[in-house]
Write a protein that holds these residues in place. Structure first.
Motif, PDB file in Angstrom:
ATOM      1  N   GLY A 334     -13.554  -4.668  66.449  1.00  0.00           N
ATOM      2  CA  GLY A 334     -13.449  -3.525  66.256  1.00  0.00           C
ATOM      3  C   GLY A 334     -13.307  -2.565  67.206  1.00  0.00           C
ATOM      4  N   GLN A 335     -14.491  -2.393  68.008  1.00  0.00           N
ATOM      5  CA  GLN A 335     -15.018  -1.499  69.612  1.00  0.00           C
ATOM      6  C   GLN A 335     -14.135  -2.417  70.818  1.00  0.00           C
ATOM      7  N   PHE A 336     -14.446  -3.286  70.727  1.00  0.00           N
ATOM      8  CA  PHE A 336     -12.884  -4.377  72.305  1.00  0.00           C
ATOM      9  C   PHE A 336     -11.388  -3.983  72.288  1.00  0.00           C
ATOM     10  N   HIS A 337     -11.237  -3.794  70.651  1.00  0.00           N
ATOM     11  CA  HIS A 337      -9.448  -3.832  70.500  1.00  0.00           C
ATOM     12  C   HIS A 337      -9.327  -1.773  70.453  1.00  0.00           C
ATOM     13  N   CYS A 338      -9.770  -1.296  69.824  1.00  0.00           N
ATOM     14  CA  CYS A 338     -10.206   0.296  70.014  1.00  0.00           C
ATOM     15  C   CYS A 338     -10.128   0.645  71.501  1.00  0.00           C
ATOM     16  N   GLN A 339     -11.193   0.618  72.268  1.00  0.00           N
ATOM     17  CA  GLN A 339     -11.089   0.025  73.981  1.00  0.00           C
ATOM     18  C   GLN A 339      -9.766  -0.281  74.344  1.00  0.00           C
ATOM     19  N   ARG A 340      -9.519  -1.124  74.400  1.00  0.00           N
ATOM     20  CA  ARG A 340      -8.367  -1.746  74.328  1.00  0.00           C
ATOM     21  C   ARG A 340      -6.795  -0.937  74.230  1.00  0.00           C
ATOM     22  N   ARG A 341      -6.679  -0.304  73.397  1.00  0.00           N
ATOM     23  CA  ARG A 341      -6.219   0.913  72.798  1.00  0.00           C
ATOM     24  C   ARG A 341      -6.119   1.916  73.533  1.00  0.00           C
ATOM     25  N   TRP A 382      -2.197  -5.894  65.784  1.00  0.00           N
ATOM     26  CA  TRP A 382      -4.142  -6.303  65.601  1.00  0.00           C
ATOM     27  C   TRP A 382      -5.038  -5.605  64.751  1.00  0.00           C
ATOM     28  N   LEU A 383      -3.793  -4.331  64.955  1.00  0.00           N
ATOM     29  CA  LEU A 383      -5.028  -2.550  63.691  1.00  0.00           C
ATOM     30  C   LEU A 383      -4.709  -2.836  62.168  1.00  0.00           C
ATOM     31  N   VAL A 384      -3.146  -3.363  62.346  1.00  0.00           N
ATOM     32  CA  VAL A 384      -2.532  -3.326  61.117  1.00  0.00           C
ATOM     33  C   VAL A 384      -2.563  -4.607  59.945  1.00  0.00           C
ATOM     34  N   ARG A 385      -2.779  -5.549  60.631  1.00  0.00           N
ATOM     35  CA  ARG A 385      -3.448  -6.651  59.761  1.00  0.00           C
ATOM     36  C   ARG A 385      -4.973  -6.284  59.376  1.00  0.00           C
ATOM     37  N   HIS A 386      -5.868  -6.162  60.467  1.00  0.00           N
ATOM     38  CA  HIS A 386      -7.192  -5.922  59.998  1.00  0.00           C
ATOM     39  C   HIS A 386      -7.431  -4.310  59.176  1.00  0.00           C
ATOM     40  N   THR A 387      -6.806  -3.352  59.061  1.00  0.00           N
ATOM     41  CA  THR A 387      -7.009  -2.699  58.173  1.00  0.00           C
ATOM     42  C   THR A 387      -6.694  -2.869  56.794  1.00  0.00           C
ATOM     43  N   ASP A 401      -7.198   4.257  63.235  1.00  0.00           N
ATOM     44  CA  ASP A 401      -7.305   4.534  64.400  1.00  0.00           C
ATOM     45  C   ASP A 401      -5.969   5.603  64.177  1.00  0.00           C
ATOM     46  N   SER A 402      -7.053   7.794  64.408  1.00  0.00           N
ATOM     47  CA  SER A 402      -5.349   8.598  64.560  1.00  0.00           C
ATOM     48  C   SER A 402      -5.066   8.913  65.354  1.00  0.00           C
ATOM     49  N   SER A 403      -5.317   7.793  66.568  1.00  0.00           N
ATOM     50  CA  SER A 403      -4.395   8.428  67.830  1.00  0.00           C
ATOM     51  C   SER A 403      -2.871   7.480  67.839  1.00  0.00           C
ATOM     52  N   ILE A 404      -3.204   6.370  67.188  1.00  0.00           N
ATOM     53  CA  ILE A 404      -1.653   5.398  67.245  1.00  0.00           C
ATOM     54  C   ILE A 404      -0.862   5.276  67.531  1.00  0.00           C
ATOM     55  N   PHE A 530       0.842   1.895  57.220  1.00  0.00           N
ATOM     56  CA  PHE A 530       2.212   2.353  57.478  1.00  0.00           C
ATOM     57  C   PHE A 530       1.814   3.805  57.555  1.00  0.00           C
ATOM     58  N   GLU A 531       1.874   3.879  55.814  1.00  0.00           N
ATOM     59  CA  GLU A 531       1.271   5.624  55.473  1.00  0.00           C
ATOM     60  C   GLU A 531       0.557   5.985  56.102  1.00  0.00           C
ATOM     61  N   LYS A 532      -0.983   5.017  55.937  1.00  0.00           N
ATOM     62  CA  LYS A 532      -1.969   6.021  56.776  1.00  0.00           C
ATOM     63  C   LYS A 532      -2.105   6.207  57.509  1.00  0.00           C
ATOM     64  N   MET A 533      -1.557   5.234  58.162  1.00  0.00           N
ATOM     65  CA  MET A 533      -1.289   5.910  59.869  1.00  0.00           C
ATOM     66  C   MET A 533      -0.604   7.354  60.311  1.00  0.00           C
ATOM     67  N   PHE A 534       0.294   7.407  59.690  1.00  0.00           N
ATOM     68  CA  PHE A 534       1.227   8.266  59.682  1.00  0.00           C
ATOM     69  C   PHE A 534       0.396  10.285  58.994  1.00  0.00           C
ATOM     70  N   ALA A 535       0.165   9.595  58.068  1.00  0.00           N
ATOM     71  CA  ALA A 535      -0.911  11.030  57.355  1.00  0.00           C
ATOM     72  C   ALA A 535      -2.603  10.811  57.920  1.00  0.00           C
ATOM     73  N   MET A 536      -2.369   9.736  58.986  1.00  0.00           N
ATOM     74  CA  MET A 536      -3.956  10.759  60.427  1.00  0.00           C
ATOM     75  C   MET A 536      -3.105  11.434  61.219  1.00  0.00           C
ATOM     76  N   THR A 537      -1.860  10.004  61.618  1.00  0.00           N
ATOM     77  CA  THR A 537      -1.466  11.553  62.652  1.00  0.00           C
ATOM     78  C   THR A 537      -0.727  12.909  62.414  1.00  0.00           C
ATOM     79  N   LEU A 538      -0.586  13.568  60.718  1.00  0.00           N
ATOM     80  CA  LEU A 538      -0.531  14.678  60.669  1.00  0.00           C
ATOM     81  C   LEU A 538      -1.850  15.699  60.477  1.00  0.00           C
ATOM     82  N   GLU A 539      -2.618  14.726  60.616  1.00  0.00           N
ATOM     83  CA  GLU A 539      -4.251  15.791  59.963  1.00  0.00           C
ATOM     84  C   GLU A 539      -4.870  15.640  61.714  1.00  0.00           C
ATOM     85  N   GLU A 540      -4.231  15.053  62.596  1.00  0.00           N
ATOM     86  CA  GLU A 540      -4.760  15.306  63.779  1.00  0.00           C
ATOM     87  C   GLU A 540      -2.943  16.499  65.040  1.00  0.00           C
ATOM     88  N   PRO A 541      -4.057  17.658  65.624  1.00  0.00           N
ATOM     89  CA  PRO A 541      -3.059  18.279  66.316  1.00  0.00           C
ATOM     90  C   PRO A 541      -2.182  17.754  66.996  1.00  0.00           C
TER      91      PRO A 541
END
Length: 1116
Positions: A334-341, A382-387, A401-404, A530-541
């Motif tokens: 998880g952290q490995f891919h987070c740092q790569r992103r 990777w993130l999508v299939r594991h989420t 990932d709120s910055s996806i 996909f919808e969750k990612m979009f919702a997280m994006t809207l919460e991050e100014p």
């Protein structure tokens, strides 16, 4: 292996065809699995109660079903055999396709083993990739087949129906049934079948080792290597990005993981005998918990592998390796891919900025763009299939990932950049191919000591094809077709004779095709994530500016269809359009909310500048100027800041609410204005239209909210205050024209135009309806009851000082400035609606007046004939019924018409301000109308003038309203007679007003406290309308009214009862008001029947009485 052998076996062609066919069969299996798992889409007979026993029997006896001797169990199937075949033929043929695909795959794998082909991803990339793809695709098909729970029922039921209908089983059923039984435990069977192919598969997989290790490096290693950086070495910036393994550089890590996991799962014998295989396998196990088979169907890597290996002896160490790798993956991946992103967000942003500024670098550095696309795609998938699949974890932040959105946005930007500058790439690589690669390849061919004829022919065709390329082909927009060349190169890779190291992969079409590897097909099957990612994006100014990537990704869904499964297309289309629409709707909603919140803040600032707030400031200034003691504010009363105080800031780091709103709006505007349009499933989408629609709807609601109407308390904002608020809103929205990309002029125009109608486009009430209802129900109703009077001197309605009668000050809603503001807000359409409602109330009163006239018709006829006979009049007038009612109703009409006249005057001023070049011609045209003009022409001109607010002798709205009244069976002559008698009724009833204490003429107000001065407008306007309608002379009948009214008032002078003559002088003044109100009457006409000296005396008496009433108050 020689080229002749490779050509004879057509390995390149077979691999290409079978891979495509395999994808189609795999998608068919996925579609059947998904269809049968959903009761809504399942074949209907599988859900029928009557079929339940038959289906259980078929499932139990499969594949040995005795159709002829099982009529008791298969009766329902026999009854519906035709329907069953019609429904199941596609399912059955799909299973047959699986069997045929299996046969072809094993035939080809055996041929490849027999030919002893060599596999190396770095040397013969296409050959190795196609070989591994075929193995993975085949395995996925078998695994999907085993996951279809109803596979036995579907195949068995179809075969039963087929045998019942045709008398024999389907030819493919025996082998198909046996295959289904064999693959009840698919992995065990597959490992047995792939045992002979272990050498070829392990060789192909081992060639991935160096590449896989390099591609799975961590973010720190990427950073130290300055991966994807064009500016790390400025002197080499324009050097072409070359690699001995060009195609491998953007090969998907997800694809390699699938190859390695499935390859070693099938050919697991080499894991115990080859340390290199074991090392590569363990490294792959540490990267992912799940790998994708197709769509959202995944393979749970560690569980499946552990279950399989645990059932065999000698695999204890491998099971321990699996458990160790699983723990490592859970703890670190998880952290490995987070740092790569995180690294990719910075590195790709830098790359995109440089390439945007210097698109010419796309020529030599195109490889960097494709690498960036591939890396982003790997991390996001990777993130999508594991989420989606990791539901229980101690570190949920690793799979969120709120910055996806930024990565998705950068991917879309790079793709757009490549498409936009495709000619740059084509021109550069075309010259590279024609002027460098072709020459190098020619030299290689000439320097070969031994070269078979077939290889020589193919390579010579390479040189010929590449040398013929020229820039004119790019300039003319010619589509390059290199499929034949690439197929020849594919054929050449089957031999050990490989003279060139992949340089011809620089074909321009290759760069275009690589864009397909950056499409997110699978997101259409991970919609919840996909919808969750979009919702997280809207919460991050800070991510709002990248949110447009989500609807843009929906355009990718169209590319995941396959010609073998056309029934998927409608579902994908619905999903794509629905989510694109919902994403844009939400973005437009957020943007419009932000815009309207800023508008509300601007309106609050604007409100501070309203005149009503300046009293305190003026008072303080006056006290300071006169050197009076400064007044201390009252307890509990807050000190009011002066307008503009909000702009004074001692510390810029202090962030106000307005700062936050503007920041959010900037981010949202960037995302809404990023693209003008894009296509989703053949639909062209315009983001600005979504914003325009939402802004329009919100602005409509905001304007109504600004009116502040309360139906319970009947409170509403003053028109001038509402106009100031609307101007503040409009002013700010107009300033957004260049920022949001929407047509704000159209938004404002549509919203304001809708507010001039009774209902807006959503069916909600508008300010036109609210103000029309309020003026009718509150102001005019109280004016009719006498608590509000019309003051001609003030040109407004004013409230009389009575307690508990009304909760507002009438003059604040009806003076000149308010009428002008009302006309500005409602516009000509709204004012017309107001007039129509006013006229409806007027016609209601006229209908009641007609009833009173009809009731007193006999008496009125006698009065009309004998009005000059005082003795007879003295006996006739008392016989009239409802004289007070007539006066009251006529007064109400006068009040309504007076209000309308004030509103029309406000409209005229607004119209002359907005269209000064039109008001003049309209007034001039009105002046040309004479009494001799045709009545239809007259009314048409007056209607035009009335729409501009210009006053007319004959009110066209009143004429139309009376004409539309529901007429009874009476003839027009009788109606005309009633109209004449109505004037007589009014004339002889005027003396009754003298008894009312409120009928005293106020010099200060220029009117009466009971609004009887409005009678004059009612008499003139109603008479003009009635006699116009009956095509009679207006002047003649008004003269008759003057004569009868004068006689009645003169006879009042002979009255001895002081109560009846209490306000005789004030009532006498009505005669002059009637003449002043009408353009049909003159003072000379009045002088002939009512001496002017009486009017002069009446004015003197009224004035004396008024001043006498004020003296005591003044003295006191």
């Amino acid at each position: 292996m020689s080229l002749t052998s490779a050509y004879q076996h057509k390995l390149a062609e077979k691999l290409t065809i079978l891979n495509d066919r395999g994808q189609g069969v795999l998608i068919r299996m996925y579609n059947i699995k998904k269809t049968c798992s959903d009761p809504k889409s399942k074949p209907p007979f599988l859900l029928e109660k009557s079929m339940e026993s038959s289906l259980k029997y078929i499932n139990k006896k499969f594949p040995n079903i005795d159709v002829r001797n099982s009529t008791q169990h298969l009766g329902p199937v026999h009854r519906e055999k035709s329907e069953i075949i019609r429904f199941l033929i596609n399912y059955y043929q799909s299973f047959v396709d699986v069997m045929e695909f299996r046969d072809h795959v094993y035939e080809l794998l055996n041929t490849i083993d027999a030919c002893q082909c060599h596999f190396d991803i770095n040397l013969n990339f296409d050959f190795t990739r196609s070989y591994l793809d075929l193995i993975v695709t085949y395995t996925s098909v078998i695994l999907l087949l085993s996951r279809i729970e109803d596979r036995r029922v579907l195949i068995g039921t179809y075969n039963c129906a087929h045998e019942m209908l045709h008398g024999h089983s389907d030819p493919s059923f025996a082998r198909l049934g046996q295959m289904v039984l064999e693959y009840d435990h698919p992995l065990k069977k597959l490992t047995e079948e792939f045992g002979p192919h272990t050498k070829a598969v392990s060789e192909a997989l081992l060639s991935l080792h160096f590449l896989f290790v390099r591609r799975t490096q961590g973010a720190e290693q990427w950073r130290s290597a300055q991966l994807l950086s064009l500016i790390s070495s400025p002197p080499a910036m324009i050097n072409p990005a070359n690699s001995d393994t060009m195609a491998c550089e953007y090969l998907s890590v997800e694809v390699m993981e699938r190859w390695i996991i499935i390859g070693f799962l099938l050919c697991n014998g080499c894991l115990n005998s080859n340390a290199q295989c074991q090392k590569l396998w363990k490294l792959c196990l540490q990267g992912s918990l799940y790998i994708t088979l197709i769509r959202e169907d995944v393979l749970q890597v560690h569980k499946v592998t552990e279950d399989l290996f645990s059932s065999w002896k000698g695999y204890g160490k491998r099971v321990a390796d699996i458990k160790e790798s699983k723990e490592h993956a859970i703890a670190n991946s998880g952290q490995f891919h987070c740092q790569r992103r995180q690294f990719l967000r910075i590195a790709v942003k830098e790359l995109e900025t440089v390439l945007t500024d210097e698109p010419g670098l796309l020529g030599p550095k195109a490889l960097y763009a494709f690498m960036a696309l591939s890396f982003i795609r790997d991390e996001v998938t990777w993130l999508v299939r594991h989420t989606e699949n990791v539901t229980k974890t101690k570190t949920p932040e690793d799979y969120a990932d709120s910055s996806i959105a930024e990565l998705l946005f950068l991917l879309e930007e790079i793709r757009a950049l490549v498409r936009r500058h495709i000619k740059v790439i084509q021109q550069y690589h075309l010259q590279y191919l024609a002027r460098f690669d072709a020459l190098v390849l020619s030299d290689i061919i000439q320097n070969l000591s031994v070269c078979p004829e077939e290889e020589s022919i193919i390579m010579s065709s390479f040189v010929s094809t590449l040398s013929s390329l020229n820039l004119k082909q790019v300039d003319s927009g010619e589509k390059f077709e290199f499929s034949g060349l690439r197929l020849d190169w594919f054929r050449l890779q089957r031999t050990e004779f490989l003279p060139t190291e992949g340089k011809i992969l620089r074909v321009p079409e290759r760069q275009v095709l690589q864009l397909t590897h950056s499409r997110f097909y699978n997101l259409s099957f991970h919609l919840r994530t996909f919808e969750k990612m979009f919702a997280m994006t809207l919460e991050e100014p800070t991510m709002l500016r990248y949110a447009i990537a989500f609807p843009l990704i929906c355009a990718h869904f169209v590319h995941c269809t396959h010609e073998m499964c056309p029934e998927e297309y409608p579902h994908l289309k619905n999903h794509g359009l629905h989510h694109c629409n919902s994403f844009l709707e939400e973005l437009a909603k957020q943007t419009s909310n932000c815009v309207l919140e800023i508008c509300a803040e601007q309106r609050n600032l604007s409100e501070q500048l309203l005149p009503k707030h300046c009293a305190t400031t003026i008072s303080k200034a006056k006290n300071k100027k006169t050197m009076k003691q400064r007044q201390t504010p009252r307890k509990g009363e807050p000190e009011r800041d002066k307008p503009g105080a909000e702009s004074h800031r001692k510390n810029r780091s202090i962030v106000t609410n307005m700062d936050k709103l503007h920041l959010n709006l900037t981010e949202l505007a960037l995302t809404m204005n990023h693209v003008h349009s894009f296509s989703v499933f053949e639909h062209t989408v315009f983001p600005s239209e979504y914003l325009s629609s939402h802004l329009e709807a919100r602005l409509n609601r905001a304007i109504v909210w600004l009116a502040g109407y309360n139906a319970t308390t009947q409170e509403i904002a003053r028109p001038s205050e509402l106009l100031a608020g609307v101007k503040a809103y409009v002013s700010f929205i107009q300033s957004l024209a260049q920022l949001v990309g929407a047509d704000v002029s159209r938004v404002i125009r549509n919203a304001l135009l809708q507010q001039t109608q009774p209902l807006d486009s959503c069916g909600e009430q508008t300010i036109t309806t609210l103000y029309t209802n309020w003026y009718l129900e509150s102001l005019l109703r109280q004016a009719s009851s006498g608590t509000i009077i019309l003051s001609p001197a003030m040109q407004a309605f004013i409230s009389l000082p009575r307690e508990g009668e009304q909760n507002f000050s009438a003059e604040e809603f009806s003076d000149i400035s308010e009428m002008r503001a009302l006309a500005e807000l409602l516009g000509p359409y709204g004012m017309k609606f107001l007039s129509e409602n006013l006229m409806w109330h007027v016609t209601s009163q006229i209908m009641e007046l007609k009833k009173l006239v009809v009731e007193n018709m006999d008496v009125l006829v006698q009065i009309r004939s004998n009005f000059s006979k005082a003795d007879l009049m003295a006996s006739l007038v008392p016989q009239l019924i409802g004289a007070d009612n007539v006066l009251k109703r006529m007064t109400i009409i006068g009040v309504i018409l007076s209000f309308r006249a004030m509103a029309q005057e406000g409209l005229r001023e607004v119209f002359s301000s907005h269209c000064p070049f039109l008001i003049g011609p309209i007034e001039c045209l009105k002046e040309f109308v004479t009494p001799d003009t045709d009545i239809k022409v007259t009314l048409s001109v007056f209607e035009l003038a009335s729409a501009a607010g210009v006053g007319c002798d004959i009110d066209p709205a009143l004429v139309a309203a009376i004409a539309n009244m529901k007429a009874d069976t009476s003839s027009s002559e009788e109606e005309y007679k009633v109209a004449c008698l109505l004037l007589i009724f009014l004339a002889v009833s005027l003396p009754l007003l003298a008894t009312d204490p409120s009928s005293f003429y106020s010099i200060e107000k220029d009117g009466y406290n009971n609004n009887i001065h409005c009678l004059t407008k009612a008499i003139i306007q109603v008479s003009a309308a009635l006699f116009t309608l009956y095509n009679k002379n207006i002047e003649t009948h008004l003269k008759e009214f003057l004569v009868v009214a004068s006689v009645s008032l003169l006879q009042l002078g002979q009255e001895t009862d002081k109560l009846k003559t209490r306000n005789r002088e004030s009532i006498s003044l009505l005669m002059r008001l009637v003449v002043e109100e009408s353009s049909f009457l003159t003072l000379d006409m009045l002088e002939s029947c009512f001496p002017y000296v009486l009017l002069r005396n009446a004015y003197r008496e009224v004035s004396r009485a008024f001043h006498l009433n004020r003296v005591p108050t003044s003295t006191h």
